[in-house]
Motif scaffolding. Structure first.
Motif, PDB file in Angstrom:
ATOM      1  N   ARG A  19       0.842  -1.204   0.000  1.00 57.89           N
ATOM      2  CA  ARG A  19       0.000   0.000   0.000  1.00 57.89           C
ATOM      3  C   ARG A  19       0.875   1.251   0.000  1.00 57.89           C
ATOM      4  O   ARG A  19       0.587   2.232  -0.691  1.00 57.89           O
ATOM      5  CB  ARG A  19      -0.927  -0.007   1.209  1.00 57.89           C
ATOM      6  CG  ARG A  19      -1.876   1.151   1.220  1.00 57.89           C
ATOM      7  CD  ARG A  19      -2.840   1.050   2.359  1.00 57.89           C
ATOM      8  NE  ARG A  19      -3.734   2.192   2.328  1.00 57.89           N
ATOM      9  CZ  ARG A  19      -4.627   2.434   3.222  1.00 57.89           C
ATOM     10  NH1 ARG A  19      -4.778   1.624   4.245  1.00 57.89           N
ATOM     11  NH2 ARG A  19      -5.395   3.497   3.131  1.00 57.89           N
ATOM     12  N   ASP A  20       1.960   1.226   0.780  1.00 57.47           N
ATOM     13  CA  ASP A  20       2.885   2.351   0.775  1.00 57.47           C
ATOM     14  C   ASP A  20       3.452   2.587  -0.627  1.00 57.47           C
ATOM     15  O   ASP A  20       3.619   3.737  -1.058  1.00 57.47           O
ATOM     16  CB  ASP A  20       4.044   2.112   1.747  1.00 57.47           C
ATOM     17  CG  ASP A  20       3.612   2.070   3.197  1.00 57.47           C
ATOM     18  OD1 ASP A  20       2.554   2.662   3.531  1.00 57.47           O
ATOM     19  OD2 ASP A  20       4.331   1.452   4.004  1.00 57.47           O
ATOM     20  N   LEU A  21       3.753   1.518  -1.317  1.00 56.03           N
ATOM     21  CA  LEU A  21       4.285   1.647  -2.670  1.00 56.03           C
ATOM     22  C   LEU A  21       3.259   2.267  -3.608  1.00 56.03           C
ATOM     23  O   LEU A  21       3.598   3.086  -4.470  1.00 56.03           O
ATOM     24  CB  LEU A  21       4.736   0.283  -3.206  1.00 56.03           C
ATOM     25  CG  LEU A  21       5.969  -0.317  -2.542  1.00 56.03           C
ATOM     26  CD1 LEU A  21       6.254  -1.698  -3.115  1.00 56.03           C
ATOM     27  CD2 LEU A  21       7.169   0.598  -2.718  1.00 56.03           C
ATOM     28  N   ARG A  22       2.000   1.902  -3.446  1.00 52.80           N
ATOM     29  CA  ARG A  22       0.930   2.482  -4.273  1.00 52.80           C
ATOM     30  C   ARG A  22       0.797   3.971  -3.986  1.00 52.80           C
ATOM     31  O   ARG A  22       0.652   4.777  -4.902  1.00 52.80           O
ATOM     32  CB  ARG A  22      -0.384   1.747  -4.066  1.00 52.80           C
ATOM     33  CG  ARG A  22      -0.379   0.329  -4.649  1.00 52.80           C
ATOM     34  CD  ARG A  22      -1.669  -0.414  -4.385  1.00 52.80           C
ATOM     35  NE  ARG A  22      -2.839   0.183  -4.974  1.00 52.80           N
ATOM     36  CZ  ARG A  22      -3.205   0.063  -6.261  1.00 52.80           C
ATOM     37  NH1 ARG A  22      -2.455  -0.643  -7.086  1.00 52.80           N
ATOM     38  NH2 ARG A  22      -4.303   0.627  -6.707  1.00 52.80           N
ATOM     39  N   HIS A  23       0.858   4.344  -2.712  1.00 56.47           N
ATOM     40  CA  HIS A  23       0.788   5.766  -2.371  1.00 56.47           C
ATOM     41  C   HIS A  23       2.009   6.509  -2.928  1.00 56.47           C
ATOM     42  O   HIS A  23       1.891   7.637  -3.402  1.00 56.47           O
ATOM     43  CB  HIS A  23       0.697   5.957  -0.864  1.00 56.47           C
ATOM     44  CG  HIS A  23      -0.666   5.672  -0.331  1.00 56.47           C
ATOM     45  ND1 HIS A  23      -1.099   6.189   0.868  1.00 56.47           N
ATOM     46  CD2 HIS A  23      -1.702   4.959  -0.823  1.00 56.47           C
ATOM     47  CE1 HIS A  23      -2.336   5.786   1.081  1.00 56.47           C
ATOM     48  NE2 HIS A  23      -2.709   5.027   0.076  1.00 56.47           N
ATOM     49  N   GLY A  24       3.144   5.861  -2.877  1.00 58.88           N
ATOM     50  CA  GLY A  24       4.345   6.445  -3.462  1.00 58.88           C
ATOM     51  C   GLY A  24       4.199   6.649  -4.957  1.00 58.88           C
ATOM     52  O   GLY A  24       4.612   7.671  -5.508  1.00 58.88           O
ATOM     53  N   ALA A  25       3.585   5.682  -5.630  1.00 65.55           N
ATOM     54  CA  ALA A  25       3.346   5.804  -7.065  1.00 65.55           C
ATOM     55  C   ALA A  25       2.416   6.985  -7.350  1.00 65.55           C
ATOM     56  O   ALA A  25       2.641   7.753  -8.290  1.00 65.55           O
ATOM     57  CB  ALA A  25       2.742   4.509  -7.612  1.00 65.55           C
ATOM     58  N   ALA A  26       1.387   7.163  -6.528  1.00 64.75           N
ATOM     59  CA  ALA A  26       0.474   8.295  -6.704  1.00 64.75           C
ATOM     60  C   ALA A  26       1.224   9.612  -6.516  1.00 64.75           C
ATOM     61  O   ALA A  26       1.010  10.572  -7.263  1.00 64.75           O
ATOM     62  CB  ALA A  26      -0.691   8.196  -5.731  1.00 64.75           C
ATOM     63  N   ALA A  27       2.107   9.667  -5.534  1.00 65.76           N
ATOM     64  CA  ALA A  27       2.884  10.885  -5.291  1.00 65.76           C
ATOM     65  C   ALA A  27       3.804  11.181  -6.474  1.00 65.76           C
ATOM     66  O   ALA A  27       3.965  12.335  -6.880  1.00 65.76           O
ATOM     67  CB  ALA A  27       3.694  10.739  -4.007  1.00 65.76           C
TER      68      ALA A  27
END
Length: 105
Positions: A19-27
């Motif tokens: 999930r952190d990686l997905r949020h990082g991708a969004a950022a």
């Protein structure tokens, strides 16, 4: 999930989850100039509402910065010169003097 944890451990990465990686991708999408729709497509969310609800905190700071930059390009009204400026005396000297009217008694 265990495979991901094993990869993280083997790579000696700090604790992170998918999930952190997905949020990082969004950022990263936002940092590259993308918007919520771009993030929705990349993250394969079913609705833009889901993207907004889960990623808005990432986009809020960038949106505030964009608002500030937009406000900075708006032309400002010029202030009328006041008589306390350094040029006030020169302006007064350049103006024709009013003549006193003569009254006959």
């Amino acid at each position: 999930m265990q495979s991901f944890r094993r990869i993280v451990a083997e790579a000696d990465l700090p604790p992170i989850n998918l999930r952190d990686l997905r949020h990082g991708a969004a950022a990263l999408i936002k940092a590259a100039g993308g918007d919520l729709h771009d993030a929705k497509v990349k993250l394969r969310h079913s609705t833009i509402t889901l993207t907004s609800d889960t990623c808005m905190t990432l986009f809020k700071e960038a949106e505030e910065e964009l608002t500030e930059r937009a406000a900075a390009v708006v032309p400002r009204a010029r202030k009328a010169p006041d008589d306390t400026s350094a040029h006030a005396g020169a302006r007064k000297r350049d103006q024709p003097q009013a003549r006193e009217s003569l009254t006959w008694g």
